[in-house]
Design a protein around this motif. Structure first.
Motif: not given
Length: 83
Positions: A44-69
């Motif tokens: 459970x802890x491992x998958x929670x860390x993976x979720x947190x990591x992917x959410x952080x990556x998603x946030x970065x990409x979302x910001x990039x998407x907004x800048x590209x827009x």
């Protein structure tokens, strides 16, 4: 117009990354729910860390998407100003 096309292409690539990460987060959250039910704390802890990591990556990409827009809009406005 080449800049506009390049920006559109970059934004499409970014959108694909966003969609992929969102589906990965959903997949991981499904696993998280199953592991909670099975009470497998270590996994459970491992998958929670993976979720947190992917959410952080998603946030970065979302910001990039907004800048590209913003760049895409500016490029379009620049092209329209020339016409």
């Amino acid at each position: 117009m080449n800049k506009f096309n390049r920006l559109v292409s970059e934004q499409m690539d970014t959108m694909e990354k966003l969609l992929f990460l969102q589906s990965e987060i959903e997949r991981c959250q499904g696993l998280e729910k199953e592991l909670i039910e099975l009470q497998e704390q270590a996994k459970l802890e491992s998958i929670q860390q993976e979720i947190a990591s992917k959410k952080a990556e998603l946030k970065e990409i979302h910001e990039m998407f907004e800048q590209q827009t913003e760049e895409l809009i500016q490029s379009y406005q620049d092209v329209r100003a020339l016409v």
